[in-house]
Design an enzyme around this catalytic site. Structure first.
Site, PDB file in Angstrom:
ATOM      1  CD  GLU A   1      -1.831  -2.366   1.496  1.00 42.20           C
ATOM      2  OE1 GLU A   1      -0.763  -2.733   1.947  1.00 42.20           O
ATOM      3  OE2 GLU A   1      -2.850  -3.282   1.340  1.00 42.20           O
TER       4      GLU A   1
ATOM      5  CG  HIS B   1     -10.691  -6.490   6.720  1.00 43.90           C
ATOM      6  ND1 HIS B   1      -9.865  -7.011   7.493  1.00 43.90           N
ATOM      7  CD2 HIS B   1     -10.289  -6.791   5.413  1.00 43.90           C
ATOM      8  CE1 HIS B   1      -9.061  -7.718   7.130  1.00 43.90           C
ATOM      9  NE2 HIS B   1      -9.318  -7.354   5.695  1.00 43.90           N
TER      10      HIS B   1
END
Lengths: 342, 330
Positions: free
Chosen positions: A78, A147
């Site tokens: 990322e 999440h």
């Protein structure tokens, strides 16, 4: 003005008779595809964006349409892909960096906060970073604490970044197109639970300015400010309030930075009460900022203290029995608003 | 003085004029840094600065093979990179002093000088923070189909940053024209890299299949010839490279680090024998391409230019207060 089946009020230009309805997911995809066709500098990079069309299938078909040079599957890196986005943007491209879960944006913080957000300023205005970071927010998918977070407040805190939190397919498309064309780094948070939400989206070209709130429902007695999927939660509450004889006005800021303070304050001055609803953690969150803006700007017009409802200040738990407790519910919004009007 | 050396050693294909230009550029950096130090010690410079003295051969050797439209990213110890890529002395000093005439209108300062006209994408206050940016520039080059190259300068301290490895992995996957230049000056701030970097430095890149070399960063002829090789290779589609340039920070971590208790004076004296300016002087003298009078003239000319640039910066106005809110957004 006309009212849609989900209660959202849109201007006639938005909701013309016979207009097609598409999902939030399709709206995002259309926006990206249109901008990629319009401007060859636009490309997408991220984990599983090409072959898989992204983990939520939002980008399906882009690989076939634009090829692997412009729809790029990346390693699970990322920070690296965010950095590539910044560098490519500074040197003439318009990257869209895809971070599949908002929770993973913690891994790109240096690139977004210390690099992307500050490059234009630190260079005295010479360098620009026209990049989009698209990611998700929202709980209730039973995905547990890593999440499910809504971390848009983190980015909204940083001067130099813009942050969009669209609620409807129409807004999602218009804001995404503006974000891609913007010369600044823009973070777009898409609620995972909204991807299948349908709404009217005109066939033709349009963009929505970043920094313009939308009054989703006009009312007289109380202003409810809500972001992203909380717009739907608030709408449910607004309907119940109507049954209870209370006319609520629903304002969707659509972007947290820049923030359309004028519309928020104007609405609160008109109704004399304001309640802010957002799915981020309540502590030090978006609700706090919005409430403060309203309190500052409308204090002498208010009949009650500004209230706010955010997510509980706990990591999002897995068990449905607990997870649902942590996010603002329509019932709680209704009860809170009703009490404020009592 | 322009008699050329007929041997085929490093850089021998270049004439004396080239090497004297490189020498002048190194002297310019050295004099700039000495003046910056003087501005600090005389309390005329706000903040601090991280001096590049001792490492000049790397920036100059690398940038000598770059075109103006090639990119560099730089570090907190970045004055040398900026000057080597073509930045002007006066606007550099103006930035160090926080003046409006500076490269960043006084908004960046010593650690953030950027100059798009010379391809300088910016120095960086985050160690290793520009690895992604340089790699993104490489991605941009590839997508735009140009033959530019991006050079990412960083110190051995950045070997501790994961972003570097994410970036090199992708650069190799996609054959991006990025040269990762590790200026191994032995210390990350105040800690020797024997305490912070396990295993092989070169191996960090060869593990990704990236072309990697460890070289003498004090010898500009070695840096130049290596740079020529890896830059040409990258320009022709050969992909990234990783260079570990062994060097030494002659001064402290920053201008205020004057005692340097973390290292010995003996170690410093050993490295001082390998001063990059002196090494080039010795070679040019030995090969009879130049002599002391030439070096002195260059030093004097540079000093005059540095003095003028310092005066310009000292006399330049500070930014207006209204400037503070400009350039937050484009």
């Amino acid at each position: 003005m006309s009212t849609l089946k989900n209660g959202i009020v849109c201007s006639p230009a938005i909701h013309a008779p016979g207009e097609r309805e598409i999902t939030f997911s399709q709206a995002i995809r259309e926006a990206v595809a249109e901008e990629m066709a319009r401007d060859e500098r636009v490309f997408v990079i991220g984990e599983d964006v090409a072959e898989a069309g992204s983990v939520f299938k939002v980008l399906v078909g882009l690989l076939d349409e634009f090829g692997a040079d412009r729809v790029i599957d990346s390693p699970i890196s990322e920070a690296g892909i965010a950095g590539i986005g910044v560098g490519a943007a500074i040197t003439g491209m318009r990257p869209i960096v895809d971070i599949m879960f908002g929770d993973f944006t913690t891994l790109v913080m240096d690139q977004m906060i210390n690099q992307a957000a500050k490059t234009h300023y630190m260079s005295g205005g010479k360098l620009t970073v026209p990049m989009v970071l698209r990611t998700t927010l929202g709980a209730s998918r039973r995905s547990a604490a890593q999440h499910s977070q809504s971390l848009h407040a983190l980015f909204s805190h940083i001067p130099g970044l813009k942050v969009a939190v669209p609620a409807t397919p129409y807004d999602a498309k218009g804001l995404m197109k503006s974000a891609i064309r913007d010369d600044n780094p823009v973070v777009i948070f898409e609620d995972k639970m909204l991807y299948q939400q349908k709404g009217p989206v005109p066939e033709g070209e349009y963009v929505l300015p970043l920094g313009q709130a939308d009054v989703k429902r006009a009312g007289e007695d109380i202003t409810i400010v809500a972001t992203s999927s909380m717009v739907y939660t608030a709408l449910e509450a607004v309907d119940k309030l109507a049954e209870a004889g209370i006319s609520a006005e629903l304002v969707d800021p659509r972007t947290t930075t820049p923030l359309d303070t004028e519309t928020l304050i104007e609405s609160a001055r008109k109704t004399s009460r304001a309640l802010v609803v957002d799915e981020g953690y309540q502590q030090y969150g978006v609700t706090g900022e919005l409430a403060a803006v309203i309190a500052d700007g409308a204090f002498y017009y208010l009949d009650a203290p500004v209230k706010r409802i955010g997510a509980m200040n706990v990591p999002v738990p897995f068990s449905p029995a607990m997870e649902d407790l942590t996010i603002p519910s329509a019932d709680y919004v209704f009860e809170t608003a009703k009490a404020m009007c009592g | 003085m322009t008699e050329t050396n007929g041997t085929k050693q490093n850089g021998a294909e270049l004439d004396a004029e080239h090497w004297l230009q490189a020498y002048e550029q190194m002297v310019r950096i050295r004099s700039f840094e000495e003046a910056a130090n003087e501005l600090y010690t005389s309390a005329r410079m706000p903040g601090i600065a991280h001096l590049y003295i001792g490492e000049e051969a790397i920036a100059v050797g690398m940038c000598e093979v770059l075109r103006q439209d090639d990119y560099i990213t730089s570090t907190h110890r970045g004055h040398g990179h900026c000057l080597a890529k073509g930045a002007a002395l006066d606007r550099m000093f103006a930035e160090l002093l926080g003046k409006e005439a500076g490269y960043c209108r006084g908004k960046g300062g010593s650690m953030h000088i950027a100059d798009q006209e010379t391809g300088n994408l910016g120095a960086n206050g985050i160690v290793g923070g520009s690895a992604g940016i340089a790699t993104g520039a490489g991605m941009s080059i590839k997508l735009r189909g140009t033959d530019q190259v991006a050079v990412c300068f960083f110190g051995d301290g950045a070997l501790g940053q994961g972003l570097l490895y994410e970036s090199m992995n992708m650069a190799q996957l996609w054959k991006l024209p990025v040269i990762y230049v590790c200026e191994n000056n032995q210390y990350g701030e105040y800690t020797h890299n024997s305490k912070t970097a396990a295993g092989s430095m070169i191996g960090r890149a060869t593990g990704f299949g990236v072309h990697a070399q460890g070289i003498d960063g004090q010898d500009i002829r070695t840096v130049y010839s290596t740079a020529r090789l890896v830059v040409d290779r990258a320009r022709n589609g050969g992909g990234p490279a990783f260079l570990v340039c062994n060097t030494y920070r002659f001064r402290g971590h920053h201008v205020g680090d004057i005692d340097r208790p973390y290292r010995t004076r003996e170690e410093e004296e050993e490295w001082a024998k390998r001063d990059p300016l002196k090494l080039l002087e010795d070679w040019l003298t030995k090969t009879r391409q130049a002599d002391a009078s030439v070096f002195e003239r260059i030093q004097q000319d540079v000093q005059t230019a540095v003095d003028e640039a310092v005066n310009f910066a000292l006399e330049a106005p500070f930014p207006e207060e209204s400037e503070v809110e400009r350039h937050v957004y484009a």
